[in-house]
Design a protein around this motif. Structure first.
Motif, PDB file in Angstrom:
ATOM      1  N   ALA A  38       0.697  -1.764  -0.122  1.00 25.83           N
ATOM      2  CA  ALA A  38      -0.050   0.416  -0.198  1.00 25.83           C
ATOM      3  C   ALA A  38       1.001   1.238  -0.376  1.00 25.83           C
ATOM      4  CB  ALA A  38      -1.741   0.052   1.568  1.00 25.83           C
ATOM      5  N   ASP A  39       2.218   1.443   0.267  1.00 23.43           N
ATOM      6  CA  ASP A  39       2.830   2.338  -0.081  1.00 23.43           C
ATOM      7  C   ASP A  39       3.167   3.048  -1.696  1.00 23.43           C
ATOM      8  OD1 ASP A  39       5.463   3.642   0.907  1.00 23.43           O
ATOM      9  OD2 ASP A  39       5.885   3.245  -0.890  1.00 23.43           O
TER      10      ASP A  39
ATOM     11  N   LEU B 165      -7.624  -3.880  -6.418  1.00 24.24           N
ATOM     12  CA  LEU B 165      -5.847  -3.412  -6.846  1.00 24.24           C
ATOM     13  C   LEU B 165      -6.251  -1.958  -6.848  1.00 24.24           C
ATOM     14  CD1 LEU B 165      -4.478  -6.607  -8.849  1.00 24.24           C
ATOM     15  CD2 LEU B 165      -4.460  -5.486  -6.266  1.00 24.24           C
ATOM     16  N   ALA B 166      -5.389  -0.369  -6.582  1.00 22.78           N
ATOM     17  CA  ALA B 166      -5.122   0.421  -7.581  1.00 22.78           C
ATOM     18  C   ALA B 166      -4.523   0.689  -8.812  1.00 22.78           C
ATOM     19  CB  ALA B 166      -5.498   1.030  -5.875  1.00 22.78           C
ATOM     20  N   PRO B 167      -4.680   1.500  -9.428  1.00 19.62           N
ATOM     21  CA  PRO B 167      -2.815   2.401 -10.772  1.00 19.62           C
ATOM     22  C   PRO B 167      -2.015   2.611  -8.823  1.00 19.62           C
ATOM     23  CG  PRO B 167      -5.569   2.379 -10.948  1.00 19.62           C
ATOM     24  CD  PRO B 167      -6.038   2.565  -9.588  1.00 19.62           C
TER      25      PRO B 167
ATOM     26  N   LYS C 284      -7.092  -0.552  -0.405  1.00 20.28           N
ATOM     27  CA  LYS C 284      -6.432  -1.505  -1.826  1.00 20.28           C
ATOM     28  C   LYS C 284      -4.965  -1.265  -2.451  1.00 20.28           C
ATOM     29  CE  LYS C 284     -10.283   0.245  -4.498  1.00 20.28           C
ATOM     30  NZ  LYS C 284     -10.746  -0.749  -5.151  1.00 20.28           N
ATOM     31  N   LEU C 285      -4.369  -1.878  -2.604  1.00 16.24           N
ATOM     32  CA  LEU C 285      -3.241  -1.714  -2.769  1.00 16.24           C
ATOM     33  C   LEU C 285      -2.998  -1.713  -3.957  1.00 16.24           C
ATOM     34  CD1 LEU C 285      -2.479  -6.446  -1.688  1.00 16.24           C
ATOM     35  CD2 LEU C 285      -2.363  -3.514  -0.355  1.00 16.24           C
ATOM     36  N   PHE C 286      -1.644  -1.025  -4.239  1.00  6.88           N
ATOM     37  CA  PHE C 286      -0.553  -0.142  -5.545  1.00  6.88           C
ATOM     38  C   PHE C 286      -0.844  -1.806  -6.817  1.00  6.88           C
ATOM     39  CE2 PHE C 286      -0.884   3.281  -2.728  1.00  6.88           C
ATOM     40  CZ  PHE C 286      -1.659   4.259  -3.334  1.00  6.88           C
TER      41      PHE C 286
END
Length: 852
Positions: free
Chosen positions: A111-112, A342-344, A313-315
């Motif tokens: 998530a960073d 998931l997120a961009p 969300k995870l990037f």
């Protein structure tokens, strides 16, 4: 199942997958090491180079050097038959499926914003043949269940209890504590303070080489020192015997903004306290200077109970982009994920550099074909170790690409670049810059197809980094020994229990050590201080001098009210004992300037500053009272009944300091009522000049000149002669034009009121003689110090003309007849007069010279 492009899944996932989640001190990393060593081969990916190095050292003791490899961006130790790999997450060979065991540590870092997409990729794709382990915080559990449904979730409780201990002074932090700071300056300041109070502290931060870091940790672990000062890097798994963690602050700069730590970040750091079955505590450091240096009640509860909001969300970023062209590569890297979990990923610096260079034709035109595009992307992924931003880093990448696009870098070239950085001289900032630069070349040298004689160049780069890090450590040690630096704690604030700060005359002393001088309200660093100390000295002054400045301001205010303050108006500024406190700027009129406090007063506490500014404004108002006659003229010029001619004359008088030549003054156009108004305002109409007698005093003239300079009127007509408090009525001319209040008479200057007095006497003598010529007594002029020539010139300017006596007949003897005078109204544009020849002796000779 394995997850492929856009987060879609296939059914070829090898081995069992287990997610071991929980707070710190649950033995997750220890478990992963045990499981890896139980397999024939294995690999673990860590978030930090230091953590990878620490575990590498542990595994080497178990399996031997020939069986264990260390792979990071800047360092690769790869024995030929290595079966166990300890890596940073970015350096993990994800496509390598030959490892029996694979683990990814701190999976919640998916998530960073900057590195999250790397951890997400490892979470989805890094798998072992026989066993895969995902380690991380419990906040990642919902997303692990969704993205890795085949994973067995194991939640481990913390071995020990973690409790909040509140805020403590640094002098009261218990032994076996770690103090966590968020800048290098703060780390070293706190470490030096601990040296003074507790005998010393170990220092751990990313800028140190692994060897130096290990040596520092050994000092702490052996008990030689009881304190450890570190950056937040210790939150990522560095296992130490810490009983208490003290936060020097609760905010940090994350690369984009200065923000408060999130509760999970706080817990990650605080969790370093208490190892195995031994309980730990956490708290803050009082006097750290921050406005957010206390935990909120909700944060304390979350940390103690390890209850945090789960990640939503995870990037993600496409891990296997196509390399058909730069446009295709960029499009794939910006493709959004297919899964809702998931997120961009925000644009990381490698993608930013790629897009920037793709827009430059000179670079983009050299990237053609699958192989070149792939190689160019590898170059763009060079980390920005120097933290100089996209613009500067992209230029470095572009230069590197020009050398790499057609082959490998020559060993001589790389050796020369490394040799340039192999210099251990310079200050701390210089050494830190070289360390960042050598890390770039260490990364370059590690690439398998970038550098000829790769192993040799990589070894050189590691050796230089070690030397630079040791030199940096030596510089810091040298600074710690310096007692003056020891008492300058930039981040510890004004904690009276720690530091004694006092002022002796103008000298500032901290713990009895001279650090500088307080000139007025400006702190000046001791000129004997080293250049490298100056920034720290100034920072210490800002932290510790506020109370001294406030007390000084209060004392000055009392002196101003008592009339004993040594204030002066000089060059358009209010000065105290020669130190500027405020400047004057143009106001609504020449006589109403605006006082602007000097920036040095910004360091004074707000209440004391307001009182001082008010006192200075009162003093300025009193100081300008001698200009009251001019203020009356200025006010009268705005009166409705003044009329245009009188108004113009009054404005001229104000702008010229209450005096102007009668010629072209317009006085003759004034009617009797306006002349009466002018007289009531204190303006004397003389034969040659109009003036306000009160304005002829030299101090008053000097005061007006300052306001004229502030108001942009300059000092016209001053002739460069600066009025002094004791200027006599007669001066020797020193410039082409006289100063205000004086009239030029050849080689002498005469004050206007004295000139008017002499002319009035001449008119009285003329009045006593009803008709014809008359004689004048020069006694008063002589007593003033006027020469005959100057006196005669004044008389002629006033309309008096000399009548020369007839010369004695040839052969006659005796005194000449006295010079007689007659008066004619002076012509405003008078032409030079010529006198008849006279005998050139005595007074008459001088008078004859003047007439010519």
């Amino acid at each position: 199942m394995a997850t492929h492009r856009n987060g879609s899944q296939s059914k070829d996932a090898p081995g069992a997958v287990k997610a071991v989640l929980g707070p710190t001190n649950t033995g997750k990393t220890h478990l992963a090491i045990e499981r890896m060593c139980a397999h024939s081969s294995g690999m673990i990916g860590f978030p930090l180079r230091l953590l990878a190095r620490e575990v590498y050292d542990r595994v080497v003791k178990i399996k031997g050097e020939n069986s264990v490899a260390l792979i990071t961006g800047e360092e690769r130790i790869e024995p030929k038959n290595a079966r166990y790999l300890l890596c940073t997450a970015e350096a993990m060979p994800v496509s390598e499926r030959s490892m029996a065991f694979v683990a990814i540590d701190e999976a919640q870092l998916a998530a960073d914003r900057e590195r999250g997409h790397v951890f997400t990729d490892r979470l989805l794709h890094a798998r072992g043949r026989e066993e895969t382990m995902i380690l991380g915080s419990s906040i990642a559990e919902p997303l692990v269940r969704a993205l890795v449904p085949e994973a067995e979730i194991v939640t481990r409780p913390r071995f020990s209890t973690l409790t909040h201990a509140g805020a403590k002074k640094l002098s009261r932090v218990p032994p076996r504590s770690a103090i966590v700071a968020f800048s290098a300056e703060q780390v070293y300041a706190i470490a030096e303070m601990l040296r003074r109070f507790r005998g010393g502290a170990a220092v751990v931060m990313g800028a140190l080489s692994p060897q130096t870091r290990n040596a520092q940790v050994a000092l702490y672990q052996s008990g030689e020192v009881d304190y450890l000062v570190a950056t937040d890097a210790i939150g990522m798994g560095l296992n130490l015997d810490v009983e208490h963690v003290a936060f020097a602050g609760l905010s940090k700069y994350d690369g984009r903004r200065h923000r408060r730590l999130t509760p999970p970040e706080m817990a990650q750091i605080a969790g370093r306290a208490g190892r195995h079955q031994k309980d730990g505590s956490f708290g803050t450091l009082t006097g750290s200077g921050g406005h957010d240096s206390e935990f909120e009640a909700e944060e304390v509860y979350a940390i103690e109970e390890h209850r945090f909001a789960p990640l939503t969300k995870l990037f993600w970023r496409e891990p296997e982009p196509r390399f058909d062209s730069l446009a295709t590569l960029i499009a794939d890297l910006e493709t959004p994920p297919m899964r809702p979990e998931l997120a961009p990923a925000p644009e990381a610096i490698d993608l930013a550099v790629l897009k920037r260079l793709a827009e430059e034709g000179a670079v983009a035109d050299t990237v053609r074909g699958f192989g070149q595009v792939r190689r160019f992307w590898d170059v763009c992924r060079l980390p920005d170790f120097r933290q100089q931003g996209v613009e500067t880093h992209s230029r470095f990448v572009a230069r590197l690409w020009q050398d790499l696009r057609s082959g490998e870098l020559g060993a001589d070239f790389v050796a020369a670049q490394i040799a340039q950085l192999d210099r251990t001289g310079g200050d701390i900032d210089t050494l830190q810059g070289r360390i960042a630069a050598i890390r770039s070349w260490a990364y370059i040298a590690q690439r398998p197809d970038w550098v000829l004689a790769r192993d040799e160049m990589a070894a050189r780069a590691r050796a230089v980094e070690a030397r630079l890090s040791d030199a940096l450590h030596g510089k810091l040690t040298e600074r710690f020994i310096n007692r003056r630096t020891a008492v300058l704690m930039k981040k510890l604030g004004t904690d009276a229990g720690l530091l004694s700060v006092r002022l002796e005359d103008e000298e500032v002393l901290v713990e009895g050590e001279h650090i500088g001088s307080l000139r007025g309200f400006t702190f000046q660093v001791d000129p004997g201080a080293r250049l490298s100390d100056r920034k720290l000295l100034l920072a210490a002054a800002e932290q510790h001098l506020a109370s001294l400045l406030g007390a000084r301001a209060d004392t000055l205010v009392e002196a101003i009210h008592a009339g004993t303050a040594a204030l002066a108006l000089t060059d358009g500024a209010i000065a105290w004992d020669g130190h500027k406190l405020a400047t004057l700027s143009p106001g609504r009129s020449l006589l109403s300037p605006v006082m602007v406090p000097d920036r040095a007063l910004d360091a004074v506490p707000d209440t004391a500053r307001k009182a001082l500014v008010a006192a200075l404004e009162g003093w300025l108002e009193a100081a300008l009272k001698p200009l009251a006659p001019l203020a009356k003229l200025d006010e009268a010029s705005r009166a409705a009944d003044a009329g245009p001619d009188l108004r113009a004359l009054l404005i001229t008088l104000v702008e010229r300091g209450g005096m102007t030549a009668r010629e072209d003054s317009g006085i003759d156009r004034l009617d009797k009522p306006r002349r009466t108004m002018l007289a009531k305002l204190g303006v004397r109409v003389g034969a040659l000049d109009l003036f306000v007698p009160a304005m002829l005093r030299t101090p008053v003239i000097a005061l007006w000149r300052q306001l004229a300079g502030v108001g942009g009127k300059g000092q016209a007509g001053t002739g460069g002669i600066v009025p002094a408090p004791d200027m006599p009525p007669v001066l020797v001319a020193g410039a082409t034009r006289p100063p205000p209040g004086y009239r030029a008479l050849g080689k002498q200057l005469l004050r206007l009121d004295m000139a008017e007095k002499l002319l009035r006497e001449a008119h009285e003598a003329r009045g006593a003689k009803k008709r014809g010529s008359f004689a004048l007594d020069p006694a008063r002029a002589v007593s003033m110090g006027l020469t005959t020539s100057s006196y005669a010139r004044l008389l002629r300017l006033g309309g008096f003309q000399p009548l020369m006596p007839r010369p004695l007949a040839e052969g006659a003897h005796g005194p000449l007849a006295p010079v007689r005078w007659r008066w004619r109204p002076p012509r405003r544009q008078a032409e030079p007069e010529r006198a008849a020849p006279v005998r050139r002796d005595g007074v008459f000779a001088a008078l004859a010279d003047m007439v010519r």
